[in-house]
Scaffold this active site. Structure first.
Site, PDB file in Angstrom:
ATOM      1  N   ASP A  24       0.897  -1.180  -0.105  1.00 30.41           N
ATOM      2  CA  ASP A  24       0.024   0.028  -0.082  1.00 30.41           C
ATOM      3  C   ASP A  24       0.867   1.291  -0.041  1.00 30.41           C
ATOM      4  O   ASP A  24       2.060   1.318   0.532  1.00 30.41           O
ATOM      5  CB  ASP A  24      -0.928  -0.038   1.260  1.00 30.41           C
ATOM      6  CG  ASP A  24      -2.248  -0.779   1.049  1.00 30.41           C
ATOM      7  OD1 ASP A  24      -2.086  -1.612   0.223  1.00 30.41           O
ATOM      8  OD2 ASP A  24      -2.824  -0.962   2.091  1.00 30.41           O
ATOM      9  N   HIS A  71      -5.004   9.520   0.724  1.00 37.67           N
ATOM     10  CA  HIS A  71      -4.952   8.592   1.995  1.00 37.67           C
ATOM     11  C   HIS A  71      -5.782   9.195   3.429  1.00 37.67           C
ATOM     12  O   HIS A  71      -5.289   9.220   4.383  1.00 37.67           O
ATOM     13  CB  HIS A  71      -3.351   8.211   2.325  1.00 37.67           C
ATOM     14  CG  HIS A  71      -3.425   7.036   3.072  1.00 37.67           C
ATOM     15  ND1 HIS A  71      -3.445   6.746   4.530  1.00 37.67           N
ATOM     16  CD2 HIS A  71      -3.160   5.533   2.855  1.00 37.67           C
ATOM     17  CE1 HIS A  71      -3.354   5.777   4.943  1.00 37.67           C
ATOM     18  NE2 HIS A  71      -2.916   4.622   3.876  1.00 37.67           N
ATOM     19  N   HIS A 104       3.514  -2.433   3.087  1.00 36.24           N
ATOM     20  CA  HIS A 104       3.701  -0.985   2.470  1.00 36.24           C
ATOM     21  C   HIS A 104       5.058  -0.801   1.844  1.00 36.24           C
ATOM     22  O   HIS A 104       6.195  -1.066   2.092  1.00 36.24           O
ATOM     23  CB  HIS A 104       3.677  -0.084   3.634  1.00 36.24           C
ATOM     24  CG  HIS A 104       2.201  -0.176   4.423  1.00 36.24           C
ATOM     25  ND1 HIS A 104       1.984  -1.149   5.342  1.00 36.24           N
ATOM     26  CD2 HIS A 104       1.247   0.661   4.018  1.00 36.24           C
ATOM     27  CE1 HIS A 104       0.713  -0.959   5.790  1.00 36.24           C
ATOM     28  NE2 HIS A 104       0.239   0.088   5.117  1.00 36.24           N
TER      29      HIS A 104
END
Length: 280
Positions: A100, A155, A245
């Site tokens: 992510d 985000h 991530h």
């Protein structure tokens, strides 16, 4: 690779995957199914939700999907989920690796190199504002046949935003992905794992399915490479979706951890797969 060549290649890849999925073939065309007994898993915010900022309205519009993976039947009612998919259903020891918040030129290239070394495909849920600055990395993902999903533009905590702001966050990011790939994203992940009715509905209207995760590596807390590796190795099981991530902070531990746990997973008989589209 020139943009027109990239677009042609992506369309051919997705068309081929659709045939595989419709035939129920193994490999990259596995179907993700929601775990009806589980609630969506939520990570704690890494540094608090991003402040909601005014976003320029996007002219980008996608036709809603009809049922499972039939975008041409737009007269059929859009299927809206009530929870994200959390696990993968399929034969054998298969799992999904997801990354992510990227792409980030400091960490994403190293992750791509490791995946390439082991001939593995993964899912990258990108944020539009970083993807727009690093379209070359989206092209590299396309060249390696990874799957790129929508992780909003900036985000934010979507459950605190208005419907119009949620739509703008999703639309602008889909536009960037479509421009780089030649195809809109088929999957969406809400920042912080925070979902509500508007998030599910708008995602469905834009042709995307919601994906959560089964294993949170907690790499966003920078717990140390050993901790990340240990969590993946101890919690790995058929059907899991692993959350990591490749941006949003110092992800050097995530890079090193992947180099350690990926060969272990493969040696243990796991098949790393990605979904292409949705099929009943």
């Amino acid at each position: 690779m020139k943009k027109d060549q990239l677009i042609t290649r992506r369309r051919a890849l997705i068309a081929g995957a659709a045939v595989l999925g419709a035939a129920g073939a193994a490999g990259t065309a596995h179907v993700l199914t929601a775990d009806q007994a589980a609630k969506p898993v939520r990570s704690l915010p890494r540094s608090g939700p991003a402040a909601a900022r005014p976003l320029k309205p996007s002219a980008y519009r996608l036709q809603p999907i009809a049922g499972y993976g039939a975008p041409h039947l737009t007269h059929t009612r859009t299927l809206v989920r009530h929870e994200p998919f959390l696990r993968m259903s399929g034969r054998g020891r298969s799992l999904v690796l997801t990354f992510d918040d990227g792409p980030d030129p400091r960490y994403t290239p190293e992750i791509l190199r490791t995946l390439r070394e082991y001939d593995v495909r993964a899912m990258f849920f990108v944020c539009g504002e970083t993807a727009a600055r690093n379209k070359d990395l989206l092209g590299e993902m396309a060249d390696d046949d990874h799957l790129v999903g929508n992780h909003t533009w900036s985000h934010p905590l979507l459950t605190k935003l208005s419907r119009s702001a949620i739509r703008s966050e999703m639309e602008r990011t889909s536009e960037v992905i479509d421009d780089a790939y030649g195809e809109p994203p088929a999957w969406f992940r809400a920042p912080y794992g925070a979902w509500n009715r508007d998030v599910f509905r708008i995602g469905a209207e834009l042709g995307m399915e919601p994906l959560g995760w089964t294993i949170d590596t907690l790499d966003w807390t920078t717990p140390g490479t050993r901790s990340i590796v240990g969590r993946v190795r101890s919690e790995a099981a058929p059907g899991v979706v692993v959350l990591s991530h490749d941006a949003g902070g110092d992800r050097s531990q995530s890079v090193r951890a992947l180099r350690e746990y990926l060969p272990h997973l493969l040696d243990s008989g796991y098949h790393i797969v990605v979904p292409r589209r949705k099929y009943a």
